[in-house]
Scaffold this motif. Sequence first.
Motif, PDB file in Angstrom:
ATOM      1  N   ALA A   1      37.240  59.921  41.425  1.00 22.09           N
ATOM      2  CA  ALA A   1      35.867  60.131  41.680  1.00 22.09           C
ATOM      3  C   ALA A   1      34.998  59.026  40.704  1.00 22.09           C
ATOM      4  CB  ALA A   1      35.294  61.412  41.163  1.00 22.09           C
ATOM      5  N   VAL A   2      35.572  58.927  39.670  1.00 22.08           N
ATOM      6  CA  VAL A   2      34.949  57.503  38.799  1.00 22.08           C
ATOM      7  C   VAL A   2      34.997  56.359  39.596  1.00 22.08           C
ATOM      8  CG1 VAL A   2      34.916  56.595  36.416  1.00 22.08           C
ATOM      9  CG2 VAL A   2      35.087  59.180  36.665  1.00 22.08           C
ATOM     10  N   GLY A   3      36.293  56.015  40.015  1.00 19.59           N
ATOM     11  CA  GLY A   3      36.522  54.727  40.560  1.00 19.59           C
ATOM     12  C   GLY A   3      35.711  54.710  41.768  1.00 19.59           C
ATOM     13  N   LEU A   4      35.433  55.549  42.781  1.00 17.90           N
ATOM     14  CA  LEU A   4      34.769  55.585  43.955  1.00 17.90           C
ATOM     15  C   LEU A   4      33.134  55.297  43.511  1.00 17.90           C
ATOM     16  CD1 LEU A   4      36.100  58.341  46.291  1.00 17.90           C
ATOM     17  CD2 LEU A   4      36.015  55.980  46.779  1.00 17.90           C
ATOM     18  N   THR A   5      32.908  56.085  42.591  1.00 20.81           N
ATOM     19  CA  THR A   5      31.335  55.729  42.256  1.00 20.81           C
ATOM     20  C   THR A   5      31.118  54.376  41.631  1.00 20.81           C
ATOM     21  OG1 THR A   5      31.290  58.324  41.741  1.00 20.81           O
ATOM     22  CG2 THR A   5      29.430  56.504  40.648  1.00 20.81           C
ATOM     23  N   VAL A   6      32.082  53.877  40.741  1.00 17.96           N
ATOM     24  CA  VAL A   6      31.636  52.611  40.278  1.00 17.96           C
ATOM     25  C   VAL A   6      31.766  51.475  41.308  1.00 17.96           C
ATOM     26  CG1 VAL A   6      32.650  50.642  38.784  1.00 17.96           C
ATOM     27  CG2 VAL A   6      32.528  53.328  37.971  1.00 17.96           C
ATOM     28  N   VAL A   7      32.978  51.488  42.254  1.00 18.02           N
ATOM     29  CA  VAL A   7      33.033  50.485  43.241  1.00 18.02           C
ATOM     30  C   VAL A   7      31.894  50.465  44.245  1.00 18.02           C
ATOM     31  CG1 VAL A   7      34.455  49.713  45.065  1.00 18.02           C
ATOM     32  CG2 VAL A   7      35.700  50.462  42.913  1.00 18.02           C
ATOM     33  N   THR A   8      31.699  51.767  44.644  1.00 20.79           N
ATOM     34  CA  THR A   8      30.304  51.857  45.719  1.00 20.79           C
ATOM     35  C   THR A   8      29.140  51.582  44.956  1.00 20.79           C
ATOM     36  OG1 THR A   8      31.673  53.455  46.651  1.00 20.79           O
ATOM     37  CG2 THR A   8      29.497  53.560  47.150  1.00 20.79           C
ATOM     38  N   ALA A   9      28.994  51.669  43.850  1.00 24.00           N
ATOM     39  CA  ALA A   9      27.569  51.159  43.015  1.00 24.00           C
ATOM     40  C   ALA A   9      27.409  49.810  42.898  1.00 24.00           C
ATOM     41  CB  ALA A   9      27.532  51.955  41.844  1.00 24.00           C
ATOM     42  N   ALA A  10      28.688  49.097  42.614  1.00 27.55           N
ATOM     43  CA  ALA A  10      28.987  47.606  42.623  1.00 27.55           C
ATOM     44  C   ALA A  10      28.447  47.046  43.842  1.00 27.55           C
ATOM     45  CB  ALA A  10      30.235  47.314  42.004  1.00 27.55           C
ATOM     46  N   TYR A  11      29.091  47.558  44.905  1.00 37.21           N
ATOM     47  CA  TYR A  11      28.937  47.107  46.175  1.00 37.21           C
ATOM     48  C   TYR A  11      27.152  47.328  46.598  1.00 37.21           C
ATOM     49  CZ  TYR A  11      28.589  47.026  51.173  1.00 37.21           C
ATOM     50  OH  TYR A  11      28.466  46.628  52.696  1.00 37.21           O
ATOM     51  N   CYS A  12      26.747  48.184  46.330  1.00 39.98           N
ATOM     52  CA  CYS A  12      25.267  48.412  46.799  1.00 39.98           C
ATOM     53  C   CYS A  12      24.538  47.451  45.884  1.00 39.98           C
ATOM     54  CB  CYS A  12      24.917  49.792  46.310  1.00 39.98           C
ATOM     55  SG  CYS A  12      25.584  51.243  47.305  1.00 39.98           S
ATOM     56  N   LEU A  13      24.865  47.215  44.633  1.00 36.99           N
ATOM     57  CA  LEU A  13      23.890  46.096  44.075  1.00 36.99           C
ATOM     58  C   LEU A  13      24.193  44.738  44.434  1.00 36.99           C
ATOM     59  CD1 LEU A  13      24.616  47.225  40.167  1.00 36.99           C
ATOM     60  CD2 LEU A  13      22.704  47.382  41.455  1.00 36.99           C
ATOM     61  N   ALA A  14      25.464  44.459  44.724  1.00 40.15           N
ATOM     62  CA  ALA A  14      25.908  43.103  45.601  1.00 40.15           C
ATOM     63  C   ALA A  14      25.111  43.029  46.907  1.00 40.15           C
ATOM     64  CB  ALA A  14      27.242  42.955  45.771  1.00 40.15           C
ATOM     65  N   TYR A  15      25.286  43.945  47.513  1.00 43.49           N
ATOM     66  CA  TYR A  15      24.498  43.942  49.000  1.00 43.49           C
ATOM     67  C   TYR A  15      22.873  43.785  48.932  1.00 43.49           C
ATOM     68  CZ  TYR A  15      23.122  45.534  53.704  1.00 43.49           C
ATOM     69  OH  TYR A  15      22.695  45.468  54.944  1.00 43.49           O
ATOM     70  N   THR A  16      22.545  44.777  47.916  1.00 41.73           N
ATOM     71  CA  THR A  16      20.922  44.705  47.904  1.00 41.73           C
ATOM     72  C   THR A  16      20.339  43.494  47.415  1.00 41.73           C
ATOM     73  OG1 THR A  16      20.966  45.903  45.992  1.00 41.73           O
ATOM     74  CG2 THR A  16      20.694  46.987  47.975  1.00 41.73           C
ATOM     75  N   ALA A  17      21.392  42.716  46.307  1.00 44.33           N
ATOM     76  CA  ALA A  17      21.045  41.556  45.822  1.00 44.33           C
ATOM     77  C   ALA A  17      20.957  40.340  46.654  1.00 44.33           C
ATOM     78  CB  ALA A  17      22.002  41.178  44.677  1.00 44.33           C
ATOM     79  N   PHE A  18      21.811  40.304  47.667  1.00 45.48           N
ATOM     80  CA  PHE A  18      22.031  39.239  48.607  1.00 45.48           C
ATOM     81  C   PHE A  18      20.749  39.436  49.706  1.00 45.48           C
ATOM     82  CE2 PHE A  18      26.575  38.701  47.466  1.00 45.48           C
ATOM     83  CZ  PHE A  18      26.312  37.294  47.108  1.00 45.48           C
ATOM     84  N   SER A  19      20.330  40.696  49.986  1.00 44.32           N
ATOM     85  CA  SER A  19      19.558  40.992  50.968  1.00 44.32           C
ATOM     86  C   SER A  19      17.889  40.580  50.289  1.00 44.32           C
ATOM     87  CB  SER A  19      19.422  42.325  51.475  1.00 44.32           C
ATOM     88  OG  SER A  19      19.182  43.377  50.428  1.00 44.32           O
ATOM     89  N   GLY A  20      17.973  40.364  48.994  1.00 47.95           N
ATOM     90  CA  GLY A  20      16.513  40.219  48.665  1.00 47.95           C
ATOM     91  C   GLY A  20      15.979  41.287  48.043  1.00 47.95           C
ATOM     92  N   ASN A  21      16.536  42.453  47.775  1.00 48.53           N
ATOM     93  CA  ASN A  21      15.826  43.715  47.646  1.00 48.53           C
ATOM     94  C   ASN A  21      16.687  44.582  46.796  1.00 48.53           C
ATOM     95  OD1 ASN A  21      13.534  45.511  47.140  1.00 48.53           O
ATOM     96  ND2 ASN A  21      14.088  46.543  49.105  1.00 48.53           N
ATOM     97  N   MET A  22      16.946  43.922  45.413  1.00 47.69           N
ATOM     98  CA  MET A  22      18.023  44.548  44.599  1.00 47.69           C
ATOM     99  C   MET A  22      17.788  45.961  44.245  1.00 47.69           C
ATOM    100  SD  MET A  22      19.953  42.778  41.500  1.00 47.69           S
ATOM    101  CE  MET A  22      21.195  43.619  40.599  1.00 47.69           C
ATOM    102  N   ALA A  23      18.657  46.893  44.315  1.00 48.44           N
ATOM    103  CA  ALA A  23      18.228  48.174  43.991  1.00 48.44           C
ATOM    104  C   ALA A  23      18.553  48.436  42.569  1.00 48.44           C
ATOM    105  CB  ALA A  23      19.451  48.900  44.530  1.00 48.44           C
ATOM    106  N   THR A  24      17.908  49.391  41.972  1.00 52.22           N
ATOM    107  CA  THR A  24      18.226  49.561  40.445  1.00 52.22           C
ATOM    108  C   THR A  24      19.474  50.182  40.116  1.00 52.22           C
ATOM    109  OG1 THR A  24      17.250  51.801  40.807  1.00 52.22           O
ATOM    110  CG2 THR A  24      15.564  49.920  40.191  1.00 52.22           C
ATOM    111  N   LEU A  25      19.823  50.237  38.900  1.00 50.72           N
ATOM    112  CA  LEU A  25      21.220  50.704  38.668  1.00 50.72           C
ATOM    113  C   LEU A  25      21.240  52.214  38.933  1.00 50.72           C
ATOM    114  CD1 LEU A  25      23.934  49.852  37.530  1.00 50.72           C
ATOM    115  CD2 LEU A  25      23.148  50.616  35.086  1.00 50.72           C
ATOM    116  N   GLN A  26      20.130  52.905  38.733  1.00 52.30           N
ATOM    117  CA  GLN A  26      20.248  54.251  38.941  1.00 52.30           C
ATOM    118  C   GLN A  26      20.314  54.527  40.541  1.00 52.30           C
ATOM    119  OE1 GLN A  26      16.593  56.154  37.747  1.00 52.30           O
ATOM    120  NE2 GLN A  26      16.962  58.289  38.684  1.00 52.30           N
ATOM    121  N   GLU A  27      19.624  53.809  41.597  1.00 53.56           N
ATOM    122  CA  GLU A  27      19.839  53.766  42.705  1.00 53.56           C
ATOM    123  C   GLU A  27      21.119  53.526  43.340  1.00 53.56           C
ATOM    124  OE1 GLU A  27      15.190  52.762  44.123  1.00 53.56           O
ATOM    125  OE2 GLU A  27      16.560  50.930  43.874  1.00 53.56           O
TER     126      GLU A  27
END
Length: 234
Positions: free
Chosen positions: A22-48
């Motif tokens: 569960a912890v691994g899924l959360t961390v990996v998915t959160a990292a993916y979300c941050l990277a994806y939104t950063a490349f799209s130009g609308n970076m998500a917050t850590l909380q999001e």
Amino acid sequence: MTGLLERIFLRPLPSLQIVQIAVGLTVVTAAYCLAYTAFSGNMATLQEAFFWPIFNILPWFLCFEFGKRIAGWPRRLTAILMVLVGMAALDSLVANPLSLPAGDLLFQMTRRIPGAALVGALFVLTEIAKHYALGKGPASGALVEPDDLPLVASQILWVSAAGNYVELHGPEKPVLHRAPISAVERKLADQGFVRIHRSVLVSRRAVEKVVNDLVILKCGQQFKVGNRYRSALA
């Protein structure tokens, strides 16, 4: 069937391993979300970034893991429906704390249908995996390597010795586990199981009645009590 497939589809995971995954899924998915939104130009917050896997992935993982611990499609489908409605309601309340709009709730439920379908498909694969194992394993049982029991105590009605193996009998077809019955008896000693014969171990909750030297289970199965085990049964 390989040990990996057995662990994924047949064996309930230990609590510590569930937490680790569960912890691994959360961390990996959160990292993916941050990277994806950063490349799209609308970076998500850590909380999001952490909010998304916690509300959209972990509940389905836990639902599938819970489904391995229960028998029967009605109970599994009920678990899927409860998770779907619960996740949708929680997401709607987070977005609208003072109300629960019917339209928004319906939308949240609809967008979670793919996740529910995926978990349902995994349950189907679980049944296929069981039948595959039943066809390959000796004595028409699903062969599972030694280590933790492939079923939780609540799924087992009785255990019977089969040479160097034991057959774990539950609501579905028996599961063949490579271990002596004495070792299984030790594992289930504090789970309400009692040895009634040198080759039979039964769950007390599954016993309907005892008539003289005969143990009758609620499912109709009957066993004769060995002389040396009468005191333990009493």
